[in-house]
Design a protein around this motif. Sequence first.
Motif, mmCIF file in Angstrom:
data_model
loop_
_atom_site.group_PDB
_atom_site.id
_atom_site.type_symbol
_atom_site.label_atom_id
_atom_site.label_comp_id
_atom_site.label_asym_id
_atom_site.label_seq_id
_atom_site.Cartn_x
_atom_site.Cartn_y
_atom_site.Cartn_z
ATOM 1 N N GLN A 1 0.740 -1.363 -0.025
ATOM 2 C CA GLN A 1 -0.070 -0.167 0.037
ATOM 3 C C GLN A 1 1.051 1.096 0.055
ATOM 4 O OE1 GLN A 1 -3.572 0.273 0.127
ATOM 5 N NE2 GLN A 1 -3.422 -1.848 -0.428
ATOM 6 N N VAL A 2 2.034 1.185 0.670
ATOM 7 C CA VAL A 2 2.853 2.510 0.852
ATOM 8 C C VAL A 2 3.322 2.731 -0.339
ATOM 9 C CG1 VAL A 2 4.800 3.577 1.998
ATOM 10 C CG2 VAL A 2 3.061 2.274 3.103
ATOM 11 N N LEU A 3 3.858 1.447 -1.128
ATOM 12 C CA LEU A 3 4.679 1.621 -2.317
ATOM 13 C C LEU A 3 3.645 2.336 -3.304
ATOM 14 C CD1 LEU A 3 6.715 -1.493 -2.510
ATOM 15 C CD2 LEU A 3 7.469 0.509 -1.634
ATOM 16 N N GLY A 4 2.391 1.952 -3.375
ATOM 17 C CA GLY A 4 1.271 2.466 -4.144
ATOM 18 C C GLY A 4 1.181 3.980 -3.977
ATOM 19 N N VAL A 5 1.289 4.327 -2.781
ATOM 20 C CA VAL A 5 1.255 5.866 -2.571
ATOM 21 C C VAL A 5 2.444 6.512 -3.359
ATOM 22 C CG1 VAL A 5 1.355 7.615 -0.497
ATOM 23 C CG2 VAL A 5 -0.057 5.588 -0.415
ATOM 24 N N PHE A 6 3.530 5.993 -3.048
ATOM 25 C CA PHE A 6 4.672 6.410 -3.839
ATOM 26 C C PHE A 6 4.745 6.395 -5.251
ATOM 27 C CE2 PHE A 6 7.866 5.213 0.135
ATOM 28 C CZ PHE A 6 7.388 6.028 0.483
ATOM 29 N N ASP A 7 4.255 5.640 -5.801
ATOM 30 C CA ASP A 7 3.929 5.489 -7.364
ATOM 31 C C ASP A 7 3.044 6.431 -7.651
ATOM 32 O OD1 ASP A 7 5.506 3.091 -7.540
ATOM 33 O OD2 ASP A 7 3.856 1.798 -7.456
ATOM 34 N N PHE B 1 5.070 9.929 -7.155
ATOM 35 C CA PHE B 1 6.096 10.335 -8.105
ATOM 36 C C PHE B 1 5.460 10.298 -9.540
ATOM 37 C CE2 PHE B 1 8.635 9.146 -3.940
ATOM 38 C CZ PHE B 1 9.581 10.195 -4.457
ATOM 39 N N SER B 2 4.505 9.830 -9.920
ATOM 40 C CA SER B 2 3.969 9.752 -11.294
ATOM 41 C C SER B 2 3.773 10.995 -12.016
ATOM 42 C CB SER B 2 2.914 8.894 -11.336
ATOM 43 O OG SER B 2 1.611 9.635 -10.717
ATOM 44 N N VAL C 1 2.667 14.712 -6.700
ATOM 45 C CA VAL C 1 3.015 15.999 -5.995
ATOM 46 C C VAL C 1 4.641 15.655 -6.078
ATOM 47 C CG1 VAL C 1 3.199 14.648 -3.864
ATOM 48 C CG2 VAL C 1 3.020 16.952 -3.597
ATOM 49 N N LEU C 2 5.098 14.812 -6.485
ATOM 50 C CA LEU C 2 6.624 14.681 -6.617
ATOM 51 C C LEU C 2 7.099 14.215 -7.904
ATOM 52 C CD1 LEU C 2 7.606 12.808 -3.158
ATOM 53 C CD2 LEU C 2 8.175 15.277 -3.741
ATOM 54 N N ALA C 3 6.292 14.736 -8.928
ATOM 55 C CA ALA C 3 6.607 14.249 -10.183
ATOM 56 C C ALA C 3 7.887 14.687 -10.625
ATOM 57 C CB ALA C 3 5.430 14.791 -11.064
#
Length: 332
Positions: free
Chosen positions: A248-254, A257-258, A262-264
Amino acid sequence: MPRHLMISQYHQDNCAPAISVVIPSFNAQATIIDVLSSLECQRELEVELDIILVDDGSSDETVTLVRDSFPTVRVICQENAGPAAARNRGVQEATAEWIAFLDADDRAISGRLAFQIALTQAFPEVDLWCADAIVFRSTDEIKTTLKSRVVEAERFLATPDVSATNQAILKPEGLVLKNDVITSTVLVKRRVFLECGGFDTAFKGPEDLDLWLRVCGSHKARKVDVPVVLYQSSFGSLSMDDQRFLPQVLGVFDKAFSAGGVLAEASNTLKCKAVASQLLSASWMAYSGGARLRATKLVLQSMKKYPFKMPWMGCNRAKMVLRYLLMPFREY
């Protein structure tokens, strides 16, 4: 200006902000009385306080207990949809300018709301406030080993100088490495919550991290190093289940960063650091649950993802591997 004088001035100016406290609950009859009692005792501050409990399809007596014992609490019932949906529903039903969150097994420390109100008035440009928490495992722990810390926190919240509190500016780049936002301590403008889209119900567990990343990416957010809640930690919770929580956390990161996230525009190095940090955290969850080999594999995956030192985690991964393989689990 001391907090009690600031609050007095706000009352004179008739501008004390209203607060809606949103509490999601599911089968919380064992804890809900203590949770709501910790809020009801703060009504004496003459602040317009609206407590909203969103029951997420409980099968126990949570709703009956609340309606019988706390008639001023608004109770909203819905079919089970998870805490993210319950919090979203509570904010939708709220009408106050500010939203405070509190989980159904945590407790507000006396003075929390008045202290956070004082912060909003002293720093009106800030859209989200969060704070520290005192972690407990049982009620007995609050009354014994943690009693002095609770008393100290209550004493500070009674007469703090908010202008002198240590404040950390929250940014997405920092939150993906270490999530410093405890949702039960959050006070956020309702307008900002809605503008950012609320909690994403696609996530189960780290939906709060996903939202705070988005809020901190577009609005001003700060954390103060003052405990304002008692936060209950349990090894049986989702956040301590590495096999369910990590994906789930890795999904938040995806998502973050996508493209469009917010971190694109962030570097790939930052994402590698973030993933490595989460793998390391998941390894501790696995080890705590007795899965030594899985814990070791997760540490090795962390080292592969980001092989350099991780000073922000404050640990040595090689030593962790040795500990996982050679030493029995021991809480600290």
